[in-house]
Design a protein around this motif. Structure first.
Motif, PDB file in Angstrom:
ATOM      1  N   ASP A 184       2.489  -7.196  15.304  1.00  0.00           N
ATOM      2  CA  ASP A 184       2.434  -8.078  16.570  1.00  0.00           C
ATOM      3  C   ASP A 184       3.489  -7.387  17.527  1.00  0.00           C
ATOM      4  OD1 ASP A 184       0.881  -9.949  15.929  1.00  0.00           O
ATOM      5  OD2 ASP A 184       2.438 -11.101  14.973  1.00  0.00           O
TER       6      ASP A 184
ATOM      7  N   ARG B  95      -9.569  -6.740  -0.563  1.00  0.00           N
ATOM      8  CA  ARG B  95      -9.271  -7.991   0.024  1.00  0.00           C
ATOM      9  C   ARG B  95     -10.035  -8.110   1.445  1.00  0.00           C
ATOM     10  NH1 ARG B  95      -3.147  -8.501   0.308  1.00  0.00           N
ATOM     11  NH2 ARG B  95      -3.190  -6.168   0.096  1.00  0.00           N
ATOM     12  N   ILE B  96     -10.195  -7.067   2.262  1.00  0.00           N
ATOM     13  CA  ILE B  96     -10.827  -7.192   3.595  1.00  0.00           C
ATOM     14  C   ILE B  96     -12.396  -7.670   3.295  1.00  0.00           C
ATOM     15  CG2 ILE B  96     -11.288  -6.185   5.727  1.00  0.00           C
ATOM     16  CD1 ILE B  96      -8.796  -4.354   5.071  1.00  0.00           C
TER      17      ILE B  96
ATOM     18  N   CYS C 261     -11.730 -14.901  11.445  1.00  0.00           N
ATOM     19  CA  CYS C 261     -11.609 -15.377  10.005  1.00  0.00           C
ATOM     20  C   CYS C 261     -10.467 -16.377   9.931  1.00  0.00           C
ATOM     21  CB  CYS C 261     -10.954 -13.999   9.352  1.00  0.00           C
ATOM     22  SG  CYS C 261     -11.963 -12.470   9.679  1.00  0.00           S
TER      23      CYS C 261
ATOM     24  N   LYS D 270      -6.187  -8.329  11.634  1.00  0.00           N
ATOM     25  CA  LYS D 270      -5.342  -7.026  11.722  1.00  0.00           C
ATOM     26  C   LYS D 270      -4.255  -6.863  10.766  1.00  0.00           C
ATOM     27  CE  LYS D 270      -4.498  -8.326  15.828  1.00  0.00           C
ATOM     28  NZ  LYS D 270      -5.276  -9.580  15.854  1.00  0.00           N
TER      29      LYS D 270
HETATM   30  N1  LIG Z   1     -11.668  -9.660   6.912  1.00  0.00           N
HETATM   31  C1  LIG Z   1     -10.928 -10.718   6.326  1.00  0.00           C
HETATM   32  N2  LIG Z   1     -11.298 -10.974   5.006  1.00  0.00           N
HETATM   33  C2  LIG Z   1     -10.741 -11.746   4.456  1.00  0.00           C
HETATM   34  N3  LIG Z   1      -9.619 -12.640   5.070  1.00  0.00           N
HETATM   35  C3  LIG Z   1      -9.487 -12.413   6.153  1.00  0.00           C
HETATM   36  C4  LIG Z   1     -10.136 -11.375   6.766  1.00  0.00           C
HETATM   37  N4  LIG Z   1      -9.526 -11.226   8.203  1.00  0.00           N
HETATM   38  C5  LIG Z   1      -8.487 -12.269   8.098  1.00  0.00           C
HETATM   39  N5  LIG Z   1      -8.410 -12.790   6.959  1.00  0.00           N
HETATM   40  C6  LIG Z   1      -7.762 -13.847   6.734  1.00  0.00           C
HETATM   41  O1  LIG Z   1      -7.388 -14.860   8.038  1.00  0.00           O
HETATM   42  C7  LIG Z   1      -6.068 -15.007   8.109  1.00  0.00           C
HETATM   43  C8  LIG Z   1      -5.609 -14.480   9.566  1.00  0.00           C
HETATM   44  O2  LIG Z   1      -5.653 -12.921   9.327  1.00  0.00           O
HETATM   45  P1  LIG Z   1      -4.478 -12.037   9.848  1.00  0.00           P
HETATM   46  O3  LIG Z   1      -3.075 -12.774   9.803  1.00  0.00           O
HETATM   47  O4  LIG Z   1      -4.464 -10.790   9.225  1.00  0.00           O
HETATM   48  O5  LIG Z   1      -4.704 -11.828  11.311  1.00  0.00           O
HETATM   49  P2  LIG Z   1      -4.185 -11.125  12.589  1.00  0.00           P
HETATM   50  O6  LIG Z   1      -5.361 -10.537  13.331  1.00  0.00           O
HETATM   51  O7  LIG Z   1      -3.133 -10.397  12.358  1.00  0.00           O
HETATM   52  O8  LIG Z   1      -3.564 -12.292  13.517  1.00  0.00           O
HETATM   53  P3  LIG Z   1      -2.369 -12.382  14.615  1.00  0.00           P
HETATM   54  O9  LIG Z   1      -3.167 -11.323  15.696  1.00  0.00           O
HETATM   55  O10 LIG Z   1      -2.414 -13.876  15.091  1.00  0.00           O
HETATM   56  O11 LIG Z   1      -1.246 -11.764  13.932  1.00  0.00           O
HETATM   57  C9  LIG Z   1      -5.336 -14.559   6.822  1.00  0.00           C
HETATM   58  O12 LIG Z   1      -5.353 -15.566   5.863  1.00  0.00           O
HETATM   59  C10 LIG Z   1      -6.295 -13.469   6.179  1.00  0.00           C
HETATM   60  O13 LIG Z   1      -5.975 -13.315   4.828  1.00  0.00           O
END
Ligand SMILES: Nc1ncnc2c1ncn2[C@@H]1O[C@H](COP(=O)(O)OP(=O)(O)OP(=O)(O)O)[C@@H](O)[C@H]1O
Ligand SMILES: [Mg+2]
Length: 420
Positions: free
Chosen positions: A102, A7-8, A201, A52
């Motif tokens: 977080d 999924r990544i 993303c 993340k």
């Molecule tokens: N490398 C990736 N491939 C596919 N989808 C991604 C990827 N990175 C992020 N996404 C999508 O982007 C969105 C944000 O990702 P996510 O919530 O994991 O970010 P985060 O880094 O945890 O943000 P935050 O710091 O605000 O918590 C989600 O919908 C996730 O599925």
């Protein structure tokens, strides 16, 4: 066979690192036999929306262990109790994972975080399960706010920084989100990718979705390039949606300024500009902008900064150039950063950080500023010379900006290639 990490999209290096840790979790005996110990904690950190939490979820799914997830969603007192209980339960059910999503938001925003009860509870929890097979996985945006004692090796052995997607990964992510939409043939993914490079993303996903919303609102069956451009301009640059002004003499000045930045960037690094526009942006009504899609570094960047002013002066020699002070500040700061102790010449030149904060004699600072000024002049002469050599490119860009308002990566390449 489907893998939890599928999924990544992109981020191969981080995925490989996480997969290696998953392997340790799934095959502890192999590692134990050789004397290798599992890391106690993993900390993924970086700007919001970079994936993340997604990476953490894929890791957890791949490991297949019982997981205690903590996210701050209650008052401090209750949350501290929840943290303590989660570590106690995980210790009893080991092997297990504690997922702190977080983690930098666990303590109150407005307090001095370092002694926050939540962090104290996590630290105590980690130490309590030290000899048990409990892996702590945390994500955070800003790890500077967290106490050093919590971040140290032994508590979080692996700190992995997540950055904005590389150019190659951004293309893959954009292609993925576009594949979910019904697309018109005129959508140029290369142009689109170069317009929105250096975004997270989450931002890429939102911009592409916004384009689809515009298309549906226009009652179109497919998303067209026009919708994608509108989504980028309104979401990223806050260009007012109803902006519809016929360009006049003021806009021509903006076009000259932006074309200057563009031509010098393209002359020094062809293919480095992904978007240029003379549309007014944001609430502060800044006029025009260029988006650099390939990093331009060092001295070249100084000249790109100065090129707006240099180009305006070429077309409007009589006029006091406006809108250049930000560019000049940027170039001056970059020059100050460059200047260090020039021992060979026997002149002690100051780094900007020193000149800003120390109580140097006024003379000393003035001398340094004189050097910065001379350097600015030298870079300005080089910038002008690049513009004169590329005058045809500059003039054609101004004309196209006047007729179209916004030019994309492929437009810029076409103009560049049409010049001698
Ligand atoms: N490398 C990736 N491939 C596919 N989808 C991604 C990827 N990175 C992020 N996404 C999508 O982007 C969105 C944000 O990702 P996510 O919530 O994991 O970010 P985060 O880094 O945890 O943000 P935050 O710091 O605000 O918590 C989600 O919908 C996730 O599925
Ligand atoms: Mg997250």
């Amino acid at each position: 066979m489907a893998n939890a990490y599928d999924r990544i999209i992109g981020y191969d290096t981080i995925k490989a690192e996480l997969m290696q840790i998953s392997d340790m979790v799934k095959n502890p005996d192999i590692y134990r036999k050789i004397g290798a110990k599992l890391p106690k904690g993993i900390l993924l950190y970086g700007r919001p929306g970079l994936g993340k939490s997604l990476m953490a979820k894929c890791f957890i799914e791949d490991c297949g262990l019982k997981t205690y997830t903590l996210r701050r969603n209650k008052s401090s007192e209750d949350f501290v109790d929840e943290i303590t209980k989660a570590f106690r339960d995980a210790g009893k059910c080991a092997p297990a994972i504690i997922f702190l999503d977080d983690m930098d938001k666990f303590a109150n925003e407005d307090e001095d975080h370092r002694d926050a009860e939540e962090y104290v509870a996590i630290q105590a929890g980690i130490d309590e399960v030290k000899d048990k097979e409990v892996l702590v996985f945390a994500t955070a945006n800003d790890i500077r706010k967290m106490p050093p004692s919590l971040k140290r090796a032994g508590r979080f052995d692996r700190k992995i920084e997540v950055d904005v997607p590389s150019e190659e990964d951004a293309h893959k992510i954009i292609a993925h989100y576009l594949s979910e939409k019904s697309l018109s043939e005129d959508v140029n993914t290369e142009d689109l990718a170069n317009m929105i490079s250096y975004n997270s993303c989450a931002e890429l996903e939102t911009i592409i979705n916004e384009a689809a919303i515009y298309a549906a609102y226009d009652r179109k069956d497919k998303v067209e390039m026009e919708h994608a451009i509108k989504a980028v301009l309104t979401m990223k640059y806050r260009v007012p949606e109803d902006y519809n002004k016929t360009p006049g003499e003021e806009e021509r000045k903006t076009a000259a300024h932006e074309a200057g930045h563009l031509v010098v960037a393209e002359a020094l690094k062809p293919g480095s500009v992904g978007l240029v526009s003379i549309r007014v942006t944001g609430s502060e009504h800044r006029e025009g902008f260029i988006h650099v899609c390939k990093e331009i570094d060092g001295e070249d960047d100084i000249m790109v900064s100065l090129a707006g002013k240099a180009a305006t002066e070429m077309f409007y020699p009589e006029e006091c150039t406006k809108g250049c002070s930000e560019d000049l500040d940027r170039a001056s700061d970059a020059i100050r950063d460059y200047i260090s102790i020039d021992a060979g010449a026997g002149i002690a030149l100051l780094d900007v950080s020193v000149s800003k904060f120390s109580k140097m004699s006024e003379n000393y600072v003035a001398r340094n500023e004189a050097v910065v000024h001379a350097e600015l002049e030298r870079y300005m002469r080089q910038t002008r010379s690049i513009l004169y050599k590329n005058r045809e490119f500059l003039e054609k860009t101004v004309e196209e900006l006047m007729s179209k308002g916004t030019l994309l990566y492929s437009d810029i390449r076409r103009i560049r290639e049409s010049c001698g």
